[in-house]
Design an enzyme around this catalytic site. Structure first.
Site, short mmCIF file in Angstrom:
data_model
loop_
_atom_site.label_atom_id
_atom_site.label_comp_id
_atom_site.label_asym_id
_atom_site.label_seq_id
_atom_site.Cartn_x
_atom_site.Cartn_y
_atom_site.Cartn_z
N THR A 233 0.83 -1.20 0.00
CA THR A 233 0.00 0.00 0.00
C THR A 233 0.87 1.25 0.00
OG1 THR A 233 -1.79 -1.18 1.07
CG2 THR A 233 -1.77 1.22 1.34
N GLU A 253 -3.06 -3.06 -7.08
CA GLU A 253 -3.41 -4.24 -6.29
C GLU A 253 -2.46 -4.27 -5.10
OE1 GLU A 253 -4.40 -7.79 -8.16
OE2 GLU A 253 -5.31 -6.79 -9.86
N CYS A 287 -0.87 -11.84 -0.44
CA CYS A 287 -1.68 -10.66 -0.11
C CYS A 287 -3.01 -11.02 0.53
CB CYS A 287 -1.91 -9.84 -1.38
SG CYS A 287 -2.61 -10.82 -2.72
P1 NAD Z 1 6.68 -3.32 -2.70
O1 NAD Z 1 5.62 -2.29 -2.67
O2 NAD Z 1 7.83 -3.15 -1.79
O3 NAD Z 1 7.29 -3.48 -4.16
C1 NAD Z 1 6.47 -3.78 -5.26
C2 NAD Z 1 7.13 -3.23 -6.51
O4 NAD Z 1 7.11 -1.81 -6.44
C3 NAD Z 1 8.59 -3.63 -6.66
O5 NAD Z 1 8.86 -3.87 -8.01
C4 NAD Z 1 9.33 -2.39 -6.17
O6 NAD Z 1 10.62 -2.24 -6.71
C5 NAD Z 1 8.42 -1.29 -6.68
N1 NAD Z 1 8.53 -0.01 -5.98
C6 NAD Z 1 8.92 0.23 -4.72
N2 NAD Z 1 8.86 1.54 -4.46
C7 NAD Z 1 8.41 2.15 -5.58
C8 NAD Z 1 8.12 3.50 -5.94
N3 NAD Z 1 8.30 4.50 -5.08
N4 NAD Z 1 7.64 3.75 -7.16
C9 NAD Z 1 7.43 2.74 -8.05
N5 NAD Z 1 7.72 1.45 -7.77
C10 NAD Z 1 8.20 1.16 -6.55
O7 NAD Z 1 5.94 -4.73 -2.47
P2 NAD Z 1 6.64 -6.12 -2.30
O8 NAD Z 1 7.25 -6.12 -0.94
O9 NAD Z 1 7.48 -6.47 -3.47
O10 NAD Z 1 5.38 -7.10 -2.35
C11 NAD Z 1 4.59 -7.38 -1.26
C12 NAD Z 1 3.37 -6.49 -1.24
O11 NAD Z 1 2.59 -6.72 -2.42
C13 NAD Z 1 2.44 -6.84 -0.09
O12 NAD Z 1 1.96 -5.64 0.46
C14 NAD Z 1 1.34 -7.62 -0.75
O13 NAD Z 1 0.10 -7.60 -0.06
C15 NAD Z 1 1.24 -6.94 -2.07
N6 NAD Z 1 0.57 -7.82 -3.03
C16 NAD Z 1 -0.71 -7.53 -3.40
C17 NAD Z 1 -1.39 -8.39 -4.27
C18 NAD Z 1 -2.81 -8.12 -4.69
O14 NAD Z 1 -3.30 -8.79 -5.58
N7 NAD Z 1 -3.50 -7.18 -4.07
C19 NAD Z 1 -0.75 -9.52 -4.76
C20 NAD Z 1 0.56 -9.77 -4.35
C21 NAD Z 1 1.23 -8.91 -3.50
#
Ligand code: NAD
Length: 481
Positions: A233, A253, A287
């Site tokens: 989020t 998502e 998630c």
């Molecule tokens: P994250 O938000 O740390 O990273 C996700 C992606 O965003 C990565 O590629 C990261 O490099 C990129 N990112 C990070 N900061 C950014 C910025 N400022 N601008 C643009 N891109 C940026 O998430 P994560 O730790 O990789 O994944 C876990 C999270 O994803 C959990 O919160 C989980 O609930 C969520 N998730 C949601 C769903 C869904 O369907 N709702 C599915 C899977 C995972």
């Protein structure tokens, strides 16, 4: 002498390239910290180049007949289902810490997603509507958006990326992918598979890099038409703000804190087996994991005891052991966060029933916490680890109130044998999905996956993705009879 670490280039318009700065970074195996490979550390200049080439790719790809686009996606599905898919198995295990069963499931689901997306190529339906002036005809066309930026997470690095990529492509968009820095090798292999399947090279770039250095310039790039993020989020808010600055589509998502309700008529043993699956799969790095369980008082003790027994019996062996249920968390920060949330809840009066510590390396013991304070981080914030909180409710009203008292709303579940009671509860739960007789972690390539509140914006899957990645255009004609 140790073997030199291999360098895997990224994809720029279908060409294998290094970053323009020629910087590289290590990809680590969460299981033992081994350096698996190095990948380019892409930055703003690489994003500029990728968006520029994607604009050309968009004209080529969107100009192809629906059947031609369908053929590419079907070919990709065929490759994924055959030898091509098998090569993802080791990468998923090594790079994301998946156990073999979860890695196989991801590959199977990816095939299903590619086939489903292929079917969408021919379903960009339009519309007509009546006009009070009989000499005017009104038509509505559904058109691709253009260039879609795809930013993906680490937890299901293949299937989520496939979902986020295949549906925009089906609608005729070009994509620029920025996978998680934790799992770039899976994404690079998927890029190769799409090119092997015949995707026009310019329609595909995969930029490996970090969130701030590469994800942020991509999501804020003026040349994009849409940004799709699956992630936390926190990241979603940053990406959403950047999208609004350019008034462009965004599909987000995000995180979850899903509730599972166990009603008084449920069989405690059966419910505990379902609940354990719903939280401990992939060490809770899902998630939709049901990290909050609300149990009606008559079955609370029996259910909780059965859940603890299940947690303590989980087999946590080698990732390639067919019986292993989960492996390590993705990195040290993820483990420390989960341990700190548990310690805080316990210091504030919760009862630790089992777990609460690391087993070895980054692998955390399955953890069950009873009655955490309802304002603590463990109950309110995403943990993303094999940790579940269990609280008791006097009746269904109180159970629903507890479940709905969350800023998230991704998925929920109700365990009961009374279908009407289950349906009544499902209608009252504030959540993008509710599953009755199952846990909260459910996938289906046709379902509209997405959440309420801090869980995100938009829906993905089947025709719902097509709606997200297309724009409507009204064309009217003055046509005197
Ligand atoms: P994250 O938000 O740390 O990273 C996700 C992606 O965003 C990565 O590629 C990261 O490099 C990129 N990112 C990070 N900061 C950014 C910025 N400022 N601008 C643009 N891109 C940026 O998430 P994560 O730790 O990789 O994944 C876990 C999270 O994803 C959990 O919160 C989980 O609930 C969520 N998730 C949601 C769903 C869904 O369907 N709702 C599915 C899977 C995972």
């Amino acid at each position: 002498m140790t073997a030199p670490v291999s360098r895997v280039p990224m994809w720029l318009g279908g060409e294998p390239v290094a970053a323009q700065t020629d910087a590289w970074f290590d990809v680590l195996a969460p299981a033992d910290g081994t350096v698996l490979a190095q990948v380019p550390r892409a930055g703003r200049e690489d994003v500029d180049a990728a968006v520029t080439v994607a604009r050309q790719g968009f004209f080529t790809w969107s100009g192809q007949a629906p059947a031609a686009r369908e053929a590419v996606l079907l070919k990709a599905a065929e490759l994924m289902a055959g030898e091509g898919g098998a090569r993802f198995l080791d990468t998923l295990i090594d790079e994301s810490g998946s156990v073999i069963a979860k890695a196989r499931n991801e590959i199977r689901y990816s095939v299903d997603l590619l086939r489903t997306a292929a079917g969408e190529c021919r379903r960009l339906y339009g519309d007509t509507f009546p006009n009070d002036n009989p000499e005017r005809l009104s038509m509505v066309f559904r058109e691709p958006l253009g260039v879609v930026g795809v930013v993906s997470p680490y937890n299901a690095p293949l299937s989520l990326l496939v979902k986020m990529t295949a549906f925009p492509l089906a609608a005729g968009n070009a994509v620029v992918i920025k996978p998680s820095e934790e799992t770039p090798l899976t994404a690079l292999a998927f890029g190769q598979l799409l090119l092997d399947a015949g995707l026009p090279p310019q329609a595909l770039s995969v930029l490996t890099g970090f969130g701030g250095e590469c994800g942020a310039p991509l999501s804020g790039h003026p040349g994009l038409d849409c940004i799709a993020l699956t992630g936390s989020t926190h990241t979603g808010i940053a990406v959403g703000k950047a999208a609004m600055e350019h008034m462009r589509r965004c599909q987000l998502e995000l995180g979850g804190k899903s509730a599972l309700l166990v009603l008084a008529d449920a069989d405690p043993e059966e419910a505990a087996a379902i609940a354990a699956d719903g939280i401990f799969t992939h060490a809770g790095q899902i998630c939709m994991a049901n990290s909050r369980i609300v149990v009606e008082a008559p079955v609370f003790r029996d259910f909780t005891a059965a859940l603890v027994r299940r947690a303590e019996a989980l087999h946590l062996g080698d990732l390639r052991d067919e019986n292993s249920r989960y492996g390590p968390l993705i990195n040290r920060a993820a483990l420390d966060k989960a341990l700190a949330q548990v310690a805080d809840a316990v210091a504030r009066g919760a009862t630790l029933l089992t777990g609460g510590e690391a087993l070895h390396g980054l692998t955390m013991k399955p953890t069950v916490v009873e009655a955490p304070p309802l304002d603590c981080a463990l109950w309110r914030e995403e943990t993303f680890a094999p940790v579940v909180s269990v609280v008791s409710a006097e009746n269904l009203d109180e159970a629903i109130e507890l479940a709905n008292d969350s800023a998230y709303g991704l998925s929920a579940a109700v365990l009961t044998h009374h279908l009407q009671r289950g349906l009544a509860a499902a209608r009252r739960l504030r959540s993008g999905a509710v599953h009755i007789g199952m846990h909260a972690f459910q996938s289906n390539a046709l379902a509209p996956i997405g959440g309420l509140g801090l869980s995100g914006l938009g829906r993905s899957g089947g025709r719902y993705s097509t709606e997200e990645f297309t724009e409507l255009k009204w064309i009217s004609v003055e046509a005197p009879a």
